[in-house]
Design a protein around this motif. Structure first.
Motif, short mmCIF file in Angstrom:
data_model
loop_
_atom_site.label_atom_id
_atom_site.label_comp_id
_atom_site.label_asym_id
_atom_site.label_seq_id
_atom_site.Cartn_x
_atom_site.Cartn_y
_atom_site.Cartn_z
N SER A 42 0.66 -1.06 0.11
CA SER A 42 0.07 -0.11 -0.01
C SER A 42 0.90 1.27 0.10
O SER A 42 0.30 2.31 -0.45
CB SER A 42 -0.92 -0.05 1.23
N ASN A 43 2.11 1.45 0.40
CA ASN A 43 2.78 2.30 0.63
C ASN A 43 3.70 2.66 -0.73
O ASN A 43 4.47 3.47 -0.80
CB ASN A 43 3.60 2.84 1.78
N VAL A 44 3.36 1.82 -1.85
CA VAL A 44 4.05 2.27 -3.25
C VAL A 44 2.76 2.70 -3.95
O VAL A 44 1.86 2.47 -4.39
CB VAL A 44 4.12 0.93 -3.97
N LYS A 45 3.00 4.15 -4.16
CA LYS A 45 1.97 4.95 -4.72
C LYS A 45 1.79 4.84 -6.40
O LYS A 45 0.60 4.56 -6.77
CB LYS A 45 1.94 6.46 -4.39
N MET A 46 3.01 4.84 -6.74
CA MET A 46 3.05 4.17 -8.34
C MET A 46 4.51 3.45 -8.35
O MET A 46 5.58 3.85 -8.03
CB MET A 46 3.19 5.63 -9.23
N GLY A 47 4.31 2.28 -9.15
CA GLY A 47 5.23 1.59 -9.65
C GLY A 47 5.79 1.71 -10.88
O GLY A 47 6.11 2.86 -11.44
N ILE A 48 6.09 0.68 -11.76
CA ILE A 48 6.47 0.81 -13.08
C ILE A 48 5.44 1.59 -13.91
O ILE A 48 4.31 1.26 -13.62
CB ILE A 48 6.83 -0.71 -13.73
N HIS A 97 6.27 8.89 1.99
CA HIS A 97 7.27 9.13 2.70
C HIS A 97 7.23 10.00 4.19
O HIS A 97 7.49 9.37 5.08
CB HIS A 97 8.38 10.00 1.82
N SER A 98 6.41 10.89 3.91
CA SER A 98 5.85 11.55 5.19
C SER A 98 4.45 12.18 4.84
O SER A 98 4.09 12.13 3.82
CB SER A 98 7.01 12.55 5.54
N LYS A 99 4.19 13.00 5.80
CA LYS A 99 2.69 13.54 5.78
C LYS A 99 2.74 14.57 4.45
O LYS A 99 1.63 14.80 3.91
CB LYS A 99 2.35 14.34 6.89
N THR A 100 3.71 15.06 4.35
CA THR A 100 3.70 16.19 3.35
C THR A 100 4.79 15.84 1.98
O THR A 100 4.33 16.58 1.11
CB THR A 100 4.67 17.46 3.74
N GLU A 101 5.34 14.77 1.90
CA GLU A 101 6.12 14.38 0.92
C GLU A 101 6.20 13.05 0.41
O GLU A 101 5.89 12.00 1.25
CB GLU A 101 7.61 14.78 1.29
N TYR A 102 6.11 12.92 -0.83
CA TYR A 102 6.52 11.63 -1.55
C TYR A 102 8.06 11.42 -1.62
O TYR A 102 8.72 12.36 -1.81
CB TYR A 102 5.80 11.29 -2.66
N LEU A 103 8.61 10.01 -1.82
CA LEU A 103 9.91 9.89 -2.04
C LEU A 103 9.88 9.23 -3.32
O LEU A 103 8.93 8.44 -3.96
CB LEU A 103 10.26 8.77 -1.22
N LEU A 104 10.76 9.70 -4.44
CA LEU A 104 10.78 9.46 -5.85
C LEU A 104 11.96 8.63 -5.90
O LEU A 104 13.09 8.92 -5.46
CB LEU A 104 10.86 10.56 -6.65
N LEU A 147 17.24 9.18 -5.91
CA LEU A 147 16.26 9.29 -5.03
C LEU A 147 15.87 10.91 -4.83
O LEU A 147 16.72 11.86 -4.87
CB LEU A 147 16.61 8.66 -3.84
N GLY A 148 14.75 11.16 -4.93
CA GLY A 148 14.24 12.51 -4.93
C GLY A 148 13.04 12.80 -3.86
O GLY A 148 12.48 11.56 -3.11
N THR A 149 12.66 13.93 -3.49
CA THR A 149 11.55 14.15 -2.87
C THR A 149 10.38 15.13 -3.58
O THR A 149 10.85 15.92 -4.15
CB THR A 149 11.55 14.53 -1.58
N VAL A 150 9.05 14.97 -3.35
CA VAL A 150 8.30 15.88 -3.91
C VAL A 150 7.10 16.09 -2.89
O VAL A 150 6.80 15.35 -2.27
CB VAL A 150 7.67 15.38 -5.31
N ALA A 151 6.80 17.35 -2.89
CA ALA A 151 5.83 17.97 -1.92
C ALA A 151 4.39 17.14 -2.54
O ALA A 151 4.26 17.17 -3.84
CB ALA A 151 5.36 19.37 -1.89
N ARG A 152 3.75 16.42 -1.66
CA ARG A 152 2.55 15.89 -2.27
C ARG A 152 1.61 16.56 -2.96
O ARG A 152 1.16 16.00 -4.31
CB ARG A 152 1.41 15.34 -0.96
N LEU A 184 20.77 7.25 5.42
CA LEU A 184 20.23 8.63 5.16
C LEU A 184 19.33 8.76 6.19
O LEU A 184 18.55 7.96 6.86
CB LEU A 184 19.36 8.42 3.71
N GLU A 185 19.28 9.97 6.73
CA GLU A 185 18.23 10.37 7.68
C GLU A 185 17.04 10.07 7.05
O GLU A 185 16.64 10.38 5.91
CB GLU A 185 18.21 11.99 8.08
N HIS A 186 15.99 9.69 7.84
CA HIS A 186 14.56 9.44 7.34
C HIS A 186 13.20 9.86 8.36
O HIS A 186 12.78 10.72 7.79
CB HIS A 186 14.41 7.80 7.30
#
Lengths: 322, 322
Positions: free
Chosen positions: A24-30, A39-46, A141-146, B37-39
């Motif tokens: 469930s914590n994979v929002k989008m796969g391939i 990742h967190s309440k405000t961000e996704y991990l890319l 690896l990156g991050t994006v605001a939801r 990495l910090e998480h």
């Protein structure tokens, strides 16, 4: 069936069908520019992997080790940026023939670090293997605001299709290199830059979908429409092609429109937005190149008042660029 | 200097010197089993890339595509586990000759997914490239509770050195495969398993350092001591070597102790713990194989009451396993 008889899209679709992600914590796969993870309440991990193989995606006959390192990083940054994200960390896996000189590694990592530091990316690891043929695979690896996540699947009928800048330069540059000719397009092939800063602005401005143009405009439009469940009309005369690309295409006897549609590797962005956003988007120097239409109308190119099917173009499994 | 004249350690050290990570949320960059990495307040993120190149790290003459996929995943899981972590996601970059059959991809991904699903890992992306020589590079992301993170650098003088299980099996198996001989070690080479569950228990039990044995016991001990700033004594007669490994080594005319020390790819764990932890650790079936000593005493092997230097062994840049 031999792999060379399959298109790249077919290969990826075969893998995608096999890999059924249930967690469930994979929002989008391939299936988009990057994988998207909770990742967190405000961000996704890319997360994204980009591989460059010598004599397939580039050739060490033309590229310096520094340029290969830079292109590998820019290529992965481009995918993170295309989802509205910021790149943070990368891992580099390289395979290198054992008779290469150690100065090659020095140049390669110099190029990677020069591109990476420009974006504030830390190179945190990777591995170095012996390999009969050189390759480099960057995992970014990156991050994006939801609320800033932009996918390929958000385009809606009536949206306009826009492009961030001139297309076809990289393909023209490759053509010149192969023929040992000269021209300013060469640097578009050897030292492409990801449109990271622009992508951030676009994602904040509120667009509906986006992808980077790594495989040529036509195949990227097809993927965007397939994900969004729409059709499209592309206006041939609106596709941005710089005068230097046109000049270099002429030297090569190539049609500038063809290389803009099918050339790839320009790392420009193609995206869609509602009509009422156009005024605020134009200040970024982006160009309207088409319109999203109903799926049943297909994906078309409007060229000299004639509506024709937009071909997929160069999508077979590449065996050699040389 | 040609790369083949350098050891793998020298190549990695050359890269590590070049890559100076300054970003504050990289707890550890290059130099341990994974990057850390910090998480979140309670966890670190772990990241690792493992690459297998055909005819360098394995050979498709012996391996089925399924076995290659499994070994690539197990190898990356082993590194995450060795830091006390749980693997969560992986990306797979593959380079594949265009005359391979599509059933190869089917088998390869089948193998990857079979190993991955056993650990609850989601395959979230990657890429597929044409390449004249087959390779696979797995990037694994995992998490570890902050208080459960185990590195290579925590060993202290007086700690005991322990090992999770029999060594040398993979190297004996490879020897048999090369000579087209038979023996039960072959499966140790073709289908190694990461010691994930055991690693979790050890990390919870409170050990001082750990690493997985991918390059052979001797080089792993050297890396652990270098990171911890210590020396070590290894008791030759305590190194676990199974009777089937001994039998297969005999068939090959190889010294079982040599392949246990220098063979690699068994994916067992070597770790250190304070003496007062030994009783609670023995229930996991692990064996004491040595002791951490002062750095000035060096890294020694105690064999038949003779103390000798522990050689680094097989650490040159591998060009071919065939």
């Amino acid at each position: 069936m031999k792999i060379k008889e399959m298109s790249e899209t077919e290969v990826i679709e075969m893998i995608r069908r096999k890999v059924k992600v249930k967690i469930s914590n994979v929002k989008m796969g391939i299936g988009d520019d990057c994988a998207v993870l909770e990742h967190s309440k405000t961000e996704y991990l890319l997360a994204k992997t980009c591989t460059l193989v010598d004599n397939v995606h580039f050739s060490l006959e033309y590229f310096t080790p520094e340029q290969v390192g830079m292109k590998a990083v820019e290529s992965a940054v481009s995918d993170i940026a295309a989802m509205g994200g910021r790149p943070d960390y990368c891992l580099a896996a390289i395979g290198i023939p054992h008779d290469f000189d150690s100065s090659f590694i020095d140049g390669l990592y110099g190029g990677m670090l020069s591109s990476a530091s420009g974006y504030g990316i830390s190179l945190i690891g990777g591995d170095v293997s012996s390999s009969p043929n050189f390759f480099i695979s960057i995992s970014m690896l990156g991050t994006v605001a939801r609320k800033q996540l932009v996918t390929r699947s958000g385009a809606r009928k009536g949206d306009m299709i826009l492009c961030s800048g001139g297309l076809g330069g990289s393909a023209a540059g490759l053509g010149l290199l192969r023929k040992k000719a000269k021209g300013s397009s060469i640097m578009r092939h050897l030292e492409p830059k990801a449109r990271h800063d622009l992508a951030q602005k676009l994602a904040k401005a509120g667009i509906t979908s986006m992808t980077d143009i790594s495989d040529g405009l036509a195949p990227e439009i097809r993927k965007l429409c397939a994900s969004s469940g729409t059709g499209a009309v592309i206006y041939a005369d609106k596709i941005p092609i710089s005068s230097s690309t046109k000049n270099d295409a002429k030297k090569l006897g190539m049609n500038p429109l063809d290389i803009a549609l099918y050339g790839g590797e320009d790392f420009e962005l193609v995206f869609t937005a509602a009509k009422n956003k156009l005024d605020s988007l134009r200040k970024f120097g982006v160009k309207v190149i088409g319109k999203i239409v109903d799926k049943k109308n297909g994906i078309k190119l409007l060229d000299k008042n004639r509506l024709q099917a937009l071909e997929s173009g160069f999508d077979h499994f590449r065996s050699s660029l040389k």
